[in-house]
Write a protein that holds these residues in place. Structure first.
Motif, PDB file in Angstrom:
ATOM      1  N   MET A   1      -7.153   4.079   4.736  1.00 20.33           N
ATOM      2  CA  MET A   1      -6.014   3.210   4.473  1.00 20.33           C
ATOM      3  C   MET A   1      -5.834   2.145   5.556  1.00 20.33           C
ATOM      4  O   MET A   1      -5.434   1.030   5.259  1.00 20.33           O
ATOM      5  CB  MET A   1      -4.739   4.028   4.286  1.00 20.33           C
ATOM      6  CG  MET A   1      -4.727   4.867   3.016  1.00 20.33           C
ATOM      7  SD  MET A   1      -5.138   3.929   1.504  1.00 20.33           S
ATOM      8  CE  MET A   1      -3.827   2.724   1.479  1.00 20.33           C
TER       9      MET A   1
ATOM     10  N   PHE B   1      -6.481   6.328  -4.074  1.00 21.33           N
ATOM     11  CA  PHE B   1      -6.506   6.083  -2.636  1.00 21.33           C
ATOM     12  C   PHE B   1      -6.511   7.367  -1.802  1.00 21.33           C
ATOM     13  O   PHE B   1      -6.407   7.311  -0.583  1.00 21.33           O
ATOM     14  CB  PHE B   1      -5.305   5.207  -2.249  1.00 21.33           C
ATOM     15  CG  PHE B   1      -5.343   3.869  -2.923  1.00 21.33           C
ATOM     16  CD1 PHE B   1      -6.078   2.827  -2.383  1.00 21.33           C
ATOM     17  CD2 PHE B   1      -4.671   3.665  -4.111  1.00 21.33           C
ATOM     18  CE1 PHE B   1      -6.133   1.596  -3.018  1.00 21.33           C
ATOM     19  CE2 PHE B   1      -4.716   2.439  -4.759  1.00 21.33           C
ATOM     20  CZ  PHE B   1      -5.456   1.403  -4.206  1.00 21.33           C
TER      21      PHE B   1
ATOM     22  N   TYR C   1       0.822  -1.215   0.000  1.00 19.23           N
ATOM     23  CA  TYR C   1       0.000   0.000   0.000  1.00 19.23           C
ATOM     24  C   TYR C   1       0.852   1.259   0.000  1.00 19.23           C
ATOM     25  O   TYR C   1       0.465   2.270  -0.603  1.00 19.23           O
ATOM     26  CB  TYR C   1      -1.019  -0.012   1.141  1.00 19.23           C
ATOM     27  CG  TYR C   1      -2.265  -0.769   0.763  1.00 19.23           C
ATOM     28  CD1 TYR C   1      -3.160  -0.256  -0.173  1.00 19.23           C
ATOM     29  CD2 TYR C   1      -2.541  -2.004   1.301  1.00 19.23           C
ATOM     30  CE1 TYR C   1      -4.282  -0.957  -0.548  1.00 19.23           C
ATOM     31  CE2 TYR C   1      -3.673  -2.715   0.935  1.00 19.23           C
ATOM     32  CZ  TYR C   1      -4.540  -2.181   0.009  1.00 19.23           C
ATOM     33  OH  TYR C   1      -5.673  -2.877  -0.367  1.00 19.23           O
TER      34      TYR C   1
ATOM     35  N   ALA D   1      -9.308   7.245   0.712  1.00 14.23           N
ATOM     36  CA  ALA D   1      -9.568   5.914   1.262  1.00 14.23           C
ATOM     37  C   ALA D   1      -9.168   5.832   2.732  1.00 14.23           C
ATOM     38  O   ALA D   1      -8.268   6.529   3.185  1.00 14.23           O
ATOM     39  CB  ALA D   1      -8.800   4.872   0.466  1.00 14.23           C
TER      40      ALA D   1
END
Length: 127
Positions: free
Chosen positions: A42, A37, A24, A40
């Motif tokens: 995370m 992202f 990621y 997002a």
């Protein structure tokens, strides 16, 4: 012959989470994929991806998040995006010296969901 599972060889949950975190981090830093992202959660993504890979690798964890298709309907991924993510995943696995055969098994577990990752809200699911 050993009874060691892929889960064991990957370092169980802790080892898998380390690879997921690295993956990621690479996604976020990638000019092409990072923007997907920006908003997002995370920590949730890292946790659910870890559980998904733990389960796929034969571990005791279970993936109990939203189905992959529904979780990705709003994301306009293309096959090129998926290919780039696979490259980054391979980079993460390589960084932790995961043997090629095991790395391929991890990638295949995710690749099995490519159609779901590429689905759009107006697509009809085949029954």
């Amino acid at each position: 012959m050993t009874d060691e599972t892929l889960y064991d060889r990957l370092g169980k949950k802790e080892g898998i989470r380390t690879v997921v975190d690295d993956f990621y981090d690479r996604l976020l830093a990638d000019a092409e994929l990072g923007p997907f992202f920006e908003r997002a959660d995370m920590e949730k993504l890292r946790r659910t991806q870890t559980d998904f890979l733990c389960e796929a690798a034969g571990g005791p964890e279970t993936y109990d998040a939203e189905p992959v298709r529904e979780a990705h309907l709003h994301i306009p991924f293309t096959p090129d995006h998926i290919q780039r993510a696979v490259e980054l995943l391979h980079d993460s696995l390589d960084a932790f010296d995961v043997p090629e055969e095991d790395a391929d098994a991890v990638v295949q577990a995710i690749a099995a969901y490519e159609e779901d990752l590429l689905a759009r809200p107006d697509d009809t699911e085949e029954e």
